[in-house]
Structures are given as C-alpha cells and as structure tokens.
Write a protein that holds these residues in place. Structure first.
Motif, PDB file in Angstrom:
ATOM      1  N   CYS A   1      -5.045   3.801   9.818  1.00 57.07           N
ATOM      2  CA  CYS A   1      -4.838   2.349   9.028  1.00 57.07           C
ATOM      3  C   CYS A   1      -4.095   2.244   9.804  1.00 57.07           C
ATOM      4  O   CYS A   1      -3.407   1.922  10.564  1.00 57.07           O
TER       5      CYS A   1
ATOM      6  N   CYS B   1      -0.762   1.772   7.075  1.00 62.57           N
ATOM      7  CA  CYS B   1       0.071   2.884   7.391  1.00 62.57           C
ATOM      8  C   CYS B   1       0.415   3.768   8.599  1.00 62.57           C
ATOM      9  O   CYS B   1       1.424   5.085   8.692  1.00 62.57           O
TER      10      CYS B   1
ATOM     11  N   HIS C   1      -6.645   2.668   4.514  1.00 69.21           N
ATOM     12  CA  HIS C   1      -7.117   2.981   3.398  1.00 69.21           C
ATOM     13  C   HIS C   1      -6.570   1.814   1.706  1.00 69.21           C
ATOM     14  O   HIS C   1      -6.235   0.765   2.064  1.00 69.21           O
TER      15      HIS C   1
ATOM     16  N   CYS D   1      -3.469   1.997   0.362  1.00 73.50           N
ATOM     17  CA  CYS D   1      -2.673   1.543   1.279  1.00 73.50           C
ATOM     18  C   CYS D   1      -3.257  -0.083   1.464  1.00 73.50           C
ATOM     19  O   CYS D   1      -2.017  -1.266   0.818  1.00 73.50           O
TER      20      CYS D   1
HETATM   21 ZN    ZN Z   1      -3.687   3.510   5.401  1.00 74.81          ZN
END
Ligand code: ZN
Length: 80
Positions: free
Chosen positions: A27, A30, A46, A49
């Motif tokens: 990602c 993150c 995500h 996120c």
């Molecule tokens: Zn993420």
C-alpha cells in the motif's frame, strides 16, 4: 437542528465501488500488502488508508469535499 451539508469529522467514506483488484502489493500509504487499487491513480492502496489520509490532510470542509472528489472514481452514469 441538524446541519446536513457538513461532513462528519473523521467520517470520510470514499466511493470505490469501481476500484479494481490486483496482485498483493505494498500500500502506498501504510506499506502493508493491499489487493485494492485506487480507482483514480491505479496504485495499491487500502480504501481505509485513503480515507484516513484524506481525513488527516483536509484543512476545511471545502478542502475535504475536494479531496473526496479527487480520490473517488467518477461514475459515468451519475448515480447507482
Ligand atoms: Zn494501507
């Protein structure tokens, strides 16, 4: 009295119904493996996120709405 025009704090919900799925990849926010691809940038990310990023980066309700629009897939039909 309710104010229906203001977004709730921390209540960002992106419309990623048209987001695509790809192989597991880090990602961009993150670094953890993600299947979901951003419908706008086609990068591994995500949904939560992205929503958290928008929540933390928005400086005003107008800016928040702009960020949500910028990171949501445009619907060609204008609705479900
Ligand atoms: Zn993420």
């Amino acid at each position: 009295m309710f104010n229906a025009t203001s977004a709730p704090a921390g209540g960002v919900v992106l419309d990623w119904r048209h987001a695509t799925i790809g192989p597991l990849a880090p990602c961009v926010l993150c670094g953890l493996p993600a299947l979901c691809r951003s419908p706008v940038k086609d990068t591994p990310c995500h949904k939560r996120c992205a929503e958290a990023w928008i929540t933390s980066h928005a400086t005003s309700p107008i800016h928040l709405a702009h960020l949500i629009a910028a990171h949501s897939a445009r619907s060609p039909n204008g609705g479900a």
